[in-house]
Design an enzyme around this catalytic site. Structure first.
Site, PDB file in Angstrom:
ATOM      1  N   LYS A  96     -56.862  18.790 -38.373  1.00 26.31           N
ATOM      2  CA  LYS A  96     -57.664  18.289 -39.421  1.00 26.31           C
ATOM      3  C   LYS A  96     -58.817  19.245 -40.029  1.00 26.31           C
ATOM      4  O   LYS A  96     -59.037  19.528 -41.228  1.00 26.31           O
ATOM      5  CB  LYS A  96     -58.440  16.897 -38.934  1.00 26.31           C
ATOM      6  CG  LYS A  96     -57.306  15.789 -38.836  1.00 26.31           C
ATOM      7  CD  LYS A  96     -58.023  14.724 -38.166  1.00 26.31           C
ATOM      8  CE  LYS A  96     -56.968  13.807 -37.863  1.00 26.31           C
ATOM      9  NZ  LYS A  96     -57.399  12.507 -37.043  1.00 26.31           N
ATOM     10  N   GLN A 144     -62.638  10.916 -33.408  1.00 29.59           N
ATOM     11  CA  GLN A 144     -60.952  10.846 -33.208  1.00 29.59           C
ATOM     12  C   GLN A 144     -60.669   9.693 -31.959  1.00 29.59           C
ATOM     13  O   GLN A 144     -61.519   9.336 -31.101  1.00 29.59           O
ATOM     14  CB  GLN A 144     -60.715  12.147 -32.730  1.00 29.59           C
ATOM     15  CG  GLN A 144     -59.276  12.280 -32.246  1.00 29.59           C
ATOM     16  CD  GLN A 144     -58.347  12.087 -33.414  1.00 29.59           C
ATOM     17  OE1 GLN A 144     -58.625  12.669 -34.406  1.00 29.59           O
ATOM     18  NE2 GLN A 144     -57.135  11.513 -33.167  1.00 29.59           N
ATOM     19  N   ASP A 183     -62.086   7.148 -42.662  1.00 27.32           N
ATOM     20  CA  ASP A 183     -60.829   6.500 -41.712  1.00 27.32           C
ATOM     21  C   ASP A 183     -60.579   5.086 -42.099  1.00 27.32           C
ATOM     22  O   ASP A 183     -59.596   4.502 -42.065  1.00 27.32           O
ATOM     23  CB  ASP A 183     -61.078   6.669 -40.432  1.00 27.32           C
ATOM     24  CG  ASP A 183     -60.461   7.814 -39.823  1.00 27.32           C
ATOM     25  OD1 ASP A 183     -59.409   8.388 -40.109  1.00 27.32           O
ATOM     26  OD2 ASP A 183     -61.025   8.196 -38.558  1.00 27.32           O
TER      27      ASP A 183
END
Ligand code: NDP
Length: 306
Positions: free
Chosen positions: A54, A98, A121
Site C-alpha cells: 500500500k 491493518q 477503509d
C-alpha cells in the site's frame, strides 16, 4: 462453456492511472498532496506485505504516505493515542489500520476512533450508516473494487439475483448493500444458513467471501453466472494442488518456490460452468489497493471541499 476471466489486475492498473492523473492535477491546481498513514501492529508477515505494498503504491501514484509500525504488545490506549495524532495531522487524509489486530486490542474502539473524514477503509459506524442509507461517505475498498470491476466489464447488476457468501464488516455486508443500491435482489448467506448450496444455484451473481478453500463447486452455480471470488486461501500440499488445479504445472513450481500457492473460495474448475469468473490471484485482490488510493484522494478533496 469456458468462463470469461475478469482481469482485476488490468482494471486496477486503469484505476491507478486515473488516480495518478488526479493527484497530479490536485497538486498543480491546489498544491495538495493526498496523504495516507498506514498503521501496523505486530509482525504478521502477511500484514507487512499488504502494508508495504500500500505504501509503495502511494509512492508510485504520487501520494504522500507514512508507515507506523507498533509492537505486538501495544495496548488499545497506545494505538488510540497514535490515531488521535493522525486525526489531527494536516498532511494525512486517510488512516488505515491493518487487520488483523493482536487479541488484546479492541478493534471496535479503534474503528470508532478514526475520524470519519479520514476513514478510507470505510469501517467507522458513521460511514457504515452512510453506505446503508446510500449517502456520500467511504465505502470499504474490496466491495467498492468489485462494483468497479463489474461496471468496467459492462456487467449490469440491476434486476439480477445476487448471493453474497459472508457477512463481514469488511466484505460481505457492504457488498450486499452496494448490490442492493445497484438494484440487484440480494441474499446474504453465512455459516448458519441452511441449504446454502440450493440458494447459490439460483444466483445470477455470486460473491464468495468466506475464506474457505474451493467451497463453491461446479454443482453450486448456475450455468453462465457471474462468480466473484474474494477468498484468499493457501495450499501448501502437493496433493491439494493436483486436486484443484487442472493445469497444475505453474502452481507446482510456485509451491516449490514459495511453499504455498493461493486459491480462492471457488473451485477453479468452476470456469467450465460460470459465464464470468475472477481468478485468484489477479482478480479482486489488486482492486482493493487501487480503491484505497481512490478513497484517499476522495478524502483529500472532501476535507477541503474541493
Ligand atoms: P471473516 O472471517 O470476517 O468473515 C467470513 C464470513 O464468512 C462470515 O460472515 C462467516 O459467517 C462466513 N462463513 C465462514 N465459513 C462459512 C461457511 N462454511 N459457510 C457459509 N459462510 C461461512 O472474513 P472476511 O470477510 O474478512 O474475508 C473473507 C475472505 O476474503 C478471506 O479469505 C479473506 O482473506 C478474503 N479477503 C480478500 C480481500 C481481497 O482483497 N481479495 C480483502 C478482504 C478479505 P458467520 O458470520 O456466520 O461467522
Amino acid at each position: 462453456m469456458s468462463a470469461k476471466l475478469l482481469d482485476g489486475l488490468s482494471v486496477a492498473k486503469e484505476i491507478k492511472s486515473e488516480v495518478a492523473a488526479e493527484v497530479k492535477a490536485l497538486f498543480e491546481t491546489h498544491q495538495i498532496k493526498p496523504g495516507l498513514a498506514a498503521v501496523i501492529v505486530g509482525s504478521d508477515p502477511a500484514s507487512q506485505v499488504y502494508v508495504g505494498s500500500k505504501v509503495k503504491t502511494c509512492e508510485t501514484l504520487g501520494l504522500y504516505s507514512e508507515q507506523h509500525t507498533l509492537a505486538e504488545t501495544t495496548t488499545t490506549e497506545e494505538l488510540l493515542a497514535l490515531i488521535t495524532k493522525l486525526n489531527a495531522k494536516d498532511t494525512i487524509d486517510g488512516i488505515l489500520v491493518q487487520m488483523p489486530l493482536p487479541k488484546q486490542i479492541d478493534a471496535n474502539r479503534v474503528f470508532a476512533a478514526i475520524s470519519p473524514s479520514k476513514d478510507v477503509d470505510g469501517f467507522h459506524t458513521e460511514n457504515v450508516g452512510r453506505l446503508a442509507l446510500k449517502q456520500t461517505g467511504f465505502v470499504p475498498c474490496t466491495p467498492a473494487g468489485i462494483m468497479e470491476l463489474l461496471k468496467r466489464y459492462d456487467l449490469s447488476v440491476a434486476g439480477k439475483r445476487a448471493v453474497v457468501l459472508g457477512r463481514s464488516r469488511i466484505v460481505g455486508l457492504p457488498m450486499a448493500l452496494l448490490l442492493t443500491h445497484a438494484d440487484a435482489t440480494v441474499t446474504i448467506c453465512h455459516s448458519k444458513t441452511p441449504k446454502l448450496r440450493e440458494i447459490t444455484k439460483e444466483a445470477d451473481i455470486i460473491i464468495a467471501a468466506i475464506g474457505r478453500t474451493a467451497f463453491v463447486t461446479t454443482e453450486d452455480i448456475k450455468l453462465g453466472a457471474i462468480v466473484i471470488d474474494v477468498g484468499i486461501n493457501k495450499l501448501s500440499e502437493e496433493t491439494e494442488v493436483l486436486r484443484y488445479f487442472p493445469d497444475y504445472t505453474n502452481r507446482l513450481a510456485e509451491l516449490e518456490k514459495k511453499g504455498y500457492t493461493l486459491i480462492g473460495d471457488v473451485e477453479p474448475v468452476c470456469d467450465t460452468v460460470a459465464g464470468y469468473l475472477t481468478p485468484v490471484p489477479g482478480g479482486v485482490g489488486p482492486l482493493t489497493i487501487a480503491m484505497l488510493m481512490k478513497n484517499t484522494v476522495k478524502a483529500a478533496r472532501l476535507r477541503r471541499a474541493i
